[in-house]
Write an enzyme that holds these catalytic residues in place. Structure first.
Site, PDB file in Angstrom:
ATOM      1  N   PHE A   1     -45.886  20.462  59.494  1.00 30.71           N
ATOM      2  CA  PHE A   1     -44.915  19.672  60.239  1.00 30.71           C
ATOM      3  C   PHE A   1     -44.192  18.702  59.301  1.00 30.71           C
ATOM      4  CE2 PHE A   1     -43.934  15.790  62.774  1.00 30.71           C
ATOM      5  CZ  PHE A   1     -42.913  16.352  63.526  1.00 30.71           C
ATOM      6  N   GLN A   2     -42.884  18.693  59.365  1.00 25.86           N
ATOM      7  CA  GLN A   2     -42.024  17.857  58.523  1.00 25.86           C
ATOM      8  C   GLN A   2     -42.256  18.081  57.032  1.00 25.86           C
ATOM      9  OE1 GLN A   2     -42.140  13.762  60.059  1.00 25.86           O
ATOM     10  NE2 GLN A   2     -40.407  14.270  61.399  1.00 25.86           N
TER      11      GLN A   2
ATOM     12  N   GLU B   1     -31.130   7.884  57.600  1.00 27.12           N
ATOM     13  CA  GLU B   1     -31.533   7.830  56.191  1.00 27.12           C
ATOM     14  C   GLU B   1     -30.356   7.925  55.230  1.00 27.12           C
ATOM     15  OE1 GLU B   1     -32.985   9.715  58.490  1.00 27.12           O
ATOM     16  OE2 GLU B   1     -35.169   9.445  58.421  1.00 27.12           O
TER      17      GLU B   1
ATOM     18  N   MET C   1      -6.093  12.911  55.206  1.00 28.04           N
ATOM     19  CA  MET C   1      -5.853  13.614  53.960  1.00 28.04           C
ATOM     20  C   MET C   1      -5.741  15.122  54.196  1.00 28.04           C
ATOM     21  SD  MET C   1      -5.146  13.164  50.826  1.00 28.04           S
ATOM     22  CE  MET C   1      -5.783  11.824  49.823  1.00 28.04           C
TER      23      MET C   1
ATOM     24  N   LYS D   1     -48.999  12.256  51.584  1.00 23.82           N
ATOM     25  CA  LYS D   1     -49.685  11.255  52.403  1.00 23.82           C
ATOM     26  C   LYS D   1     -51.114  10.991  51.919  1.00 23.82           C
ATOM     27  CE  LYS D   1     -50.031   9.993  57.281  1.00 23.82           C
ATOM     28  NZ  LYS D   1     -49.768  10.416  58.667  1.00 23.82           N
TER      29      LYS D   1
END
Lengths: 578, 180
Positions: A111-112, A49, A484, A161
């Site tokens: 969940f999630q 993502e 760096m 949802k």
């Protein structure tokens, strides 16, 4: 028309003119992926993502339109936090849609589930949790409006949802009504008059041009203002290309790794005209020592930037392009009022200043050691790629030494041709941002200048580029180190190298590139650099990865050590007079 | 104390009465390192709009920076600093003090002299309330201290601009000529 919330969402995105969504589905966003099958919108399936977010940023940077990303709840949403923070810092318009657990489950540690609006409150311009499917079309319209108006930036819309599944009577969005969203387009005429007066009186003026000039598509307007006044220009990291490097009045990049002339011109100026720049610490160094004797005109669309770091003498709050146009108009007017007969006040009579600047340019040009013939200098790779490109090639970078060298040694003569992560400094930005840029401008070649450390963070998105047929070219400046950090450890930690070695051969970049459906090359000697770039330029149907084995010890110069005054600039490895 | 008071400025803001607005404002103060001295919020006569009265400590950042950052929040509709001379300020104090038969009448006298009232009393304590200017409340707290304060709750300041200045209510966006 009866639609599900999910269908309404897709319809709302179509209504906003969205052409492409970068995303990855999952449980809570599942209902939205179903109507996507019938949509005109192209969906690009990423491998992580974070890639979706940076692709959307790359797309937004080269098109000027909002980039759109869509991910699921929980880990999907948290994985896109970095791109949101990056877009917030660099004022990139982004609309991120996240799935959320059903409203009935919110707050139950489902969940999630995660509170993504809470998490992203400080790194978005605004975010919304949509609790009623009837609000979807208006919320999406508001989201795009907020992302693209005023100072651009990212927004997030969180959709549970059950809201996606609800049946509603879809209606097109109303006109956006956000009583608390305010920005000023037109600069105050009195402030413009004061600014023009300061400009006409200045003896050592400098335009300090930042990313805001690009955001407001003001490059053309800037060119006119510079021609009118003859005032030299520095372009910050975010503004490379906003004014062409091949114009003699362009002094290049200021700041920690800016060139001597740009840094010193600012330090010694008597008038600093900041256009869409924000006095970032990487530009100012020690603030109390920054351009100490200069008066400041600060043009910015964000009123909160005015006086945040440096209190200006005149503030032009408004769209950068409008402020620049008004300065041009105001200067013509003021000059004709103030000039005596047969006297021209424009362009400014600043010949001594320009001579001084030109002598700095001559004495302290950007340079690197070209005497060693057996090692590949990273600067040489960048110069060579830049020289072998058609006008308008887009170049993208990650974060670190290679980014600074890209900004220093690429010849930027076109606006919107440079994409990088400035404010947040997000390693791994280049590969996905390059893919997003290519989606936005398929007519242009897109090169990424990347480091080996950066490449390893997000390289898997090259699978996306192969699967979706989005050919980009990646030049890895492989110095086997987190370069760096190594440079700082060498210079400021007595060469005590701690956790910076990566190895040149692990991974095998050529095999890795081939495994991801790309063409891979490895370049070990300076003689192979140009022929390999030419080979890569010929390949237009696949992404290309070139592993350039560059000099491990090469450092970025000039350098102003962190927290020091810009007067303490170190020009090269052997001190000031290198 | 007076030096501390000089650092305190009152910000009044009208905000959309939406979920999460308090978190957005509090979060902004936290992430930018601005200090809140007190904060009061409740819906106005228009149920869609709430009024925040925030007393800020300008030691942490210039007032204009605090105001303009807050003004950028999408839910903040109007915001400005209230000049104390142009503002009506009130605060409510509830405090419980030790009170025995010898001190009781003196406490009642002090409280009524300052315009407060007794809201609860027991054998060994009295709870008083006072609504007034923050100065009056400071005075009462000071006077009651010697009797022994058991518990105190102040609401933090609420404030409104005096009516004659209401017409000049501005969003603050363009007022950048003064930076002191």
């Amino acid at each position: 028309m009866e639609l599900t919330g999910a269908q309404a969402l897709i319809k709302s995105l179509e209504h906003q003119g969205v052409e492409v969504i970068f995303g990855l589905p999952g449980g809570a966003i599942l209902p939205v992926y179903d109507p996507l099958l019938e949509s005109t919108i192209r969906h690009i399936l990423v491998r992580h993502e974070q890639g979706a977010g940076h692709m959307a940023e790359g797309y937004a940077n080269v098109t000027g339109r909002a980039g759109v990303a869509m991910v699921t709840s929980g880990p999907g949403a948290t994985n896109i936090v970095t791109p949101l923070a990056n877009a917030m810092m660099d004022s990139t318009p982004l609309v991120v849609v996240t799935g959320q657990v059903p409203t009935t489950s919110i707050g139950t540690d489902a969940f999630q589930e995660c509170d993504i609006t809470g998490i992203t409150m400080g790194i978005t311009k605004h975010n919304w949790l949509v609790k009623d499917a009837n609000d979807i079309s208006n919320t999406i319209a508001e989201a795009f409006y907020v992302a693209t108006h005023g100072r651009p930036g990212p927004v997030l819309v969180d959709i549970p949802k059950d809201v996606s599944n609800d049946l509603i009577d879809y209606a097109e969005p109303d006109d956006v009504s956000l009583p608390g969203f305010k920005y000023i387009s037109e600069p105050d005429p009195e402030a413009v008059r004061q600014a023009c007066k300061l400009i006409l009186e200045a003896k050592r003026p400098v335009f300090y041009v930042g990313g805001g000039v690009l955001k407001s598509r003001a490059s053309e307007a800037l060119k006119i203002l510079v021609e009118q006044t003859g005032i030299p220009v520095v372009t910050t990291l975010m503004a490379r290309g906003a004014f062409p490097d091949d114009n003699p009045l362009c002094l290049g990049m200021p700041g920690m790794h800016g060139n001597y002339t740009a840094v010193t011109a600012i330090q010694q100026s008597d008038l600093l005209i900041a256009l869409g720049s924000r006095f970032d610490d990487r530009v100012t160094g020690k603030v109390s020592e920054f351009a100490k004797h200069a008066k400041v005109i600060h043009a910015d669309i964000d009123a909160a930037e005015i006086g945040k770091v440096r209190v200006p003498d005149v503030a032009l709050i408004g769209e950068c392009r409008r402020s620049i146009e008004e300065l041009t108009r105001g200067l013509t007017e003021s000059a004709s009022q103030l000039s005596k007969p047969n006297e021209n006040l424009l362009p400014l009579d600043i010949g001594d200043w320009i001579n001084q600047i030109n002598s700095w340019k001559e004495t302290y040009p950007l340079s690197y050691d070209k005497s060693e013939s057996d090692t590949i200098k990273p600067q040489y790779v960048i110069e060579s790629i830049s020289n072998l490109q058609e006008e308008g090639t887009i170049v993208v970078s990650g974060v670190g030494q290679h980014q600074m060298w890209a900004s220093q040694y690429w010849k930027f003569n076109n606006p919107y041709s440079w994409v990088n992560s400035g404010g947040l400094g997000t390693m791994g930005f280049a590969v996905p941002a390059a893919i997003g840029a290519k989606v936005g401008r398929p007519d242009k070649a897109v090169w990424a200048i990347d480091g080996d450390g950066c490449f390893q963070m997000t390289a898997q998105e090259l699978i996306t580029s192969s699967a979706e047929n989005i050919p980009v070219k990646i030049a890895i400046l492989n110095n086997a180190y987190l370069g760096m950090v190594r440079q700082w450890q060498q210079m400021f930690y007595e060469e005590r190298y701690s956790e910076v070695y990566l190895s040149p051969d692990l991974p095998d970049y050529v095999k890795w590139a081939e495994a991801m459906g790309c063409v891979g090359f490895r370049v070990d000697t300076p003689e192979e650099v140009i022929p390999t770039i030419e080979k890569a330029n010929e390949i237009n149907d696949k992404s290309v990865v070139i592993d350039f084995r560059t000099d491990i010890t090469e450092k970025v110069f000039p350098m102003v050590p962190a927290g020091k005054s810009n007067d303490e600039i170190i020009v090269g490895p052997f001190g000031k007079k290198s | 104390m007076s030096e501390l008071k000089n650092r305190h400025h009152i910000i009044t803001a009208l905000v959309e009465n939406k979920a999460g607005v308090l978190a957005r404002i509090a979060g902004l103060f936290a992430r930018r390192g601005f200090n809140i001295y007190s904060l009061a919020v409740a819906p106005t006569h228009d149920p869609d709009i709430s009024r925040f009265t925030i007393v800020v400590d300008v030691e942490s950042a210039p007032l204009h920076q605090i105001v303009s950052q807050l003004d950028k929040l999408i839910n903040v509709v109007e915001i400005k600093e209230l000049d104390p001379t142009e503002a009506l300020e009130r605060e409510l104090l509830l405090t419980t003090v030790n009170a025995d038969s010898r001190s009781r009448s003196e406490i009642i006298q002090i409280v009524s002299a300052l315009g407060g009232s007794i809201v609860d009393a027991g054998i060994s304590h009295i709870t008083v309330e006072l609504a007034g200017t923050p100065d009056t409340i400071d005075t009462l707290e000071e006077l009651l201290r010697s009797f022994g304060i058991v518990a105190t709750q102040r609401t933090g300041r609420v404030a409104l601009p005096k009516l004659r200045t209401e017409n000049s209510f501005e969003t603050g966006s363009r007022n950048f000529k003064v930076f002191n």
